[in-house]
Design a protein around this motif. Structure first.
Motif, PDB file in Angstrom:
ATOM      1  N   ALA A  66      -4.841   7.987   1.122  1.00  0.00           N
ATOM      2  CA  ALA A  66      -4.475   6.675   1.639  1.00  0.00           C
ATOM      3  C   ALA A  66      -5.663   6.079   2.398  1.00  0.00           C
ATOM      4  O   ALA A  66      -6.805   6.521   2.252  1.00  0.00           O
ATOM      5  N   SER A  67      -5.389   5.100   3.253  1.00  0.00           N
ATOM      6  CA  SER A  67      -6.453   4.245   3.785  1.00  0.00           C
ATOM      7  C   SER A  67      -7.283   4.839   4.916  1.00  0.00           C
ATOM      8  O   SER A  67      -8.146   4.157   5.460  1.00  0.00           O
ATOM      9  N   ASP A  68      -7.063   6.094   5.291  1.00  0.00           N
ATOM     10  CA  ASP A  68      -7.862   6.677   6.363  1.00  0.00           C
ATOM     11  C   ASP A  68      -9.081   7.443   5.862  1.00  0.00           C
ATOM     12  O   ASP A  68      -9.880   7.940   6.668  1.00  0.00           O
TER      13      ASP A  68
ATOM     14  N   ALA B 189      -5.891   2.739  -1.180  1.00  0.00           N
ATOM     15  CA  ALA B 189      -5.488   3.981  -1.851  1.00  0.00           C
ATOM     16  C   ALA B 189      -6.558   4.337  -2.872  1.00  0.00           C
ATOM     17  O   ALA B 189      -7.229   3.455  -3.407  1.00  0.00           O
ATOM     18  N   MET B 190      -6.723   5.625  -3.127  1.00  0.00           N
ATOM     19  CA  MET B 190      -7.635   6.056  -4.184  1.00  0.00           C
ATOM     20  C   MET B 190      -7.245   7.449  -4.637  1.00  0.00           C
ATOM     21  O   MET B 190      -6.479   8.152  -3.969  1.00  0.00           O
TER      22      MET B 190
ATOM     23  N   PRO C  45     -14.230   8.790  -6.598  1.00  0.00           N
ATOM     24  CA  PRO C  45     -12.871   8.402  -6.986  1.00  0.00           C
ATOM     25  C   PRO C  45     -12.805   7.987  -8.449  1.00  0.00           C
ATOM     26  O   PRO C  45     -13.790   7.484  -9.007  1.00  0.00           O
ATOM     27  N   VAL C  46     -11.646   8.199  -9.071  1.00  0.00           N
ATOM     28  CA  VAL C  46     -11.427   7.688 -10.430  1.00  0.00           C
ATOM     29  C   VAL C  46     -10.606   6.403 -10.392  1.00  0.00           C
ATOM     30  O   VAL C  46     -10.625   5.609 -11.333  1.00  0.00           O
ATOM     31  N   LEU C  47      -9.883   6.197  -9.282  1.00  0.00           N
ATOM     32  CA  LEU C  47      -9.029   5.021  -9.117  1.00  0.00           C
ATOM     33  C   LEU C  47      -9.138   4.528  -7.685  1.00  0.00           C
ATOM     34  O   LEU C  47      -9.083   5.312  -6.746  1.00  0.00           O
ATOM     35  N   ILE C  48      -9.326   3.207  -7.526  1.00  0.00           N
ATOM     36  CA  ILE C  48      -9.339   2.579  -6.205  1.00  0.00           C
ATOM     37  C   ILE C  48      -8.361   1.410  -6.218  1.00  0.00           C
ATOM     38  O   ILE C  48      -8.334   0.617  -7.167  1.00  0.00           O
TER      39      ILE C  48
ATOM     40  N   ALA D 250       0.834  -1.207   0.000  1.00  0.00           N
ATOM     41  CA  ALA D 250       0.000   0.000   0.000  1.00  0.00           C
ATOM     42  C   ALA D 250       0.865   1.251   0.000  1.00  0.00           C
ATOM     43  O   ALA D 250       0.576   2.226  -0.709  1.00  0.00           O
ATOM     44  N   GLY D 251       1.951   1.237   0.778  1.00  0.00           N
ATOM     45  CA  GLY D 251       2.847   2.386   0.826  1.00  0.00           C
ATOM     46  C   GLY D 251       3.574   2.616  -0.482  1.00  0.00           C
ATOM     47  O   GLY D 251       3.739   3.764  -0.924  1.00  0.00           O
ATOM     48  N   ASN D 252       4.016   1.526  -1.107  1.00  0.00           N
ATOM     49  CA  ASN D 252       4.703   1.651  -2.401  1.00  0.00           C
ATOM     50  C   ASN D 252       3.788   2.278  -3.449  1.00  0.00           C
ATOM     51  O   ASN D 252       4.192   3.193  -4.182  1.00  0.00           O
TER      52      ASN D 252
END
Length: 202
Positions: free
Chosen positions: A69-71, A85-86, A102-105, A49-51
């Motif tokens: 990020a994930s929060d 991530a999104m 979102p456009v990307l998840i 996820a970080g990368n």
């Protein structure tokens, strides 16, 4: 558990859920009035996820689209999820703690989350009008699945040595970058094979 999320509570409102999340020490996802606690993440999960988030954030620096990020939650109908991530490019109804556009998840899979990510979340995410790409990344093996709206959401899989174009934001990622520092058998074998075929250092 906090005052808003009682063990025997069968249904809560969206408003109580959102207020409860501000007080809770752990994150919960919300599906049609039901609240589900999220499991803790492994080191491999956080590495992946970080990368991915790091590459996306660097790529979007100074651009109008914004990575999260994930929060931050995504709201789909009467459901709230926390993607790993999104990216949001235009949010017509901005809210401080979630987005609907979102456009990307991106989701990182594990044995505990795979079923939900591949069924409940997939069905929900693909109903988002703004969504262009959905990416699912395995952590125990090397496998990156990308589903794109322009391709009818047909899955494409990418492996070590491949390059992935995230069309929604114009970013090309190497699968090797996604799995940097990740410890699993596929990564180990790839690195060993590459080392064995690389010319010796003078």
């Amino acid at each position: 558990m906090n005052a808003y999320f009682q063990p025997n509570q069968s249904w809560i409102s969206e408003e109580d859920y959102l207020q409860g999340e501000l007080l809770s020490e752990i994150k919960h996802e919300y599906i049609d009035g039901q609240v589900y606690a999220m499991a803790g993440a492994s080191k491999n999960h956080e590495r992946i996820a970080g990368n991915v988030f790091g590459e996306i954030r660097a790529h979007l620096k100074g651009k109008p689209c914004e990575p999260f990020a994930s929060d931050i939650k995504v709201k789909v109908g009467t459901q709230f999820f926390y993607p790993d991530a999104m990216v949001v490019c235009h949010d017509p109804d901005p809210h401080e703690y979630y987005t609907q556009s979102p456009v990307l998840i991106v989701e990182v899979l594990s044995r505990h989350t795979r079923k939900t990510d591949e069924t409940t979340k997939r069905r929900a995410y693909l109903e988002i009008p703004s969504l262009l790409e959905y990416v699912l990344i395995e952590q125990d093996i090397v496998d990156v699945e990308v589903c794109r709206r322009v391709e009818g959401w047909v899955s494409k899989h990418y492996f070590m040595g491949d390059q992935i174009l995230l069309q929604s934001i114009g970013l090309t990622l190497a699968v090797e970058e996604i799995y940097a520092r990740v410890v699993n058998e596929d990564v180990r074998l790839f690195l060993e094979e590459r080392a064995a075929t690389s010319p010796p250092t003078p």
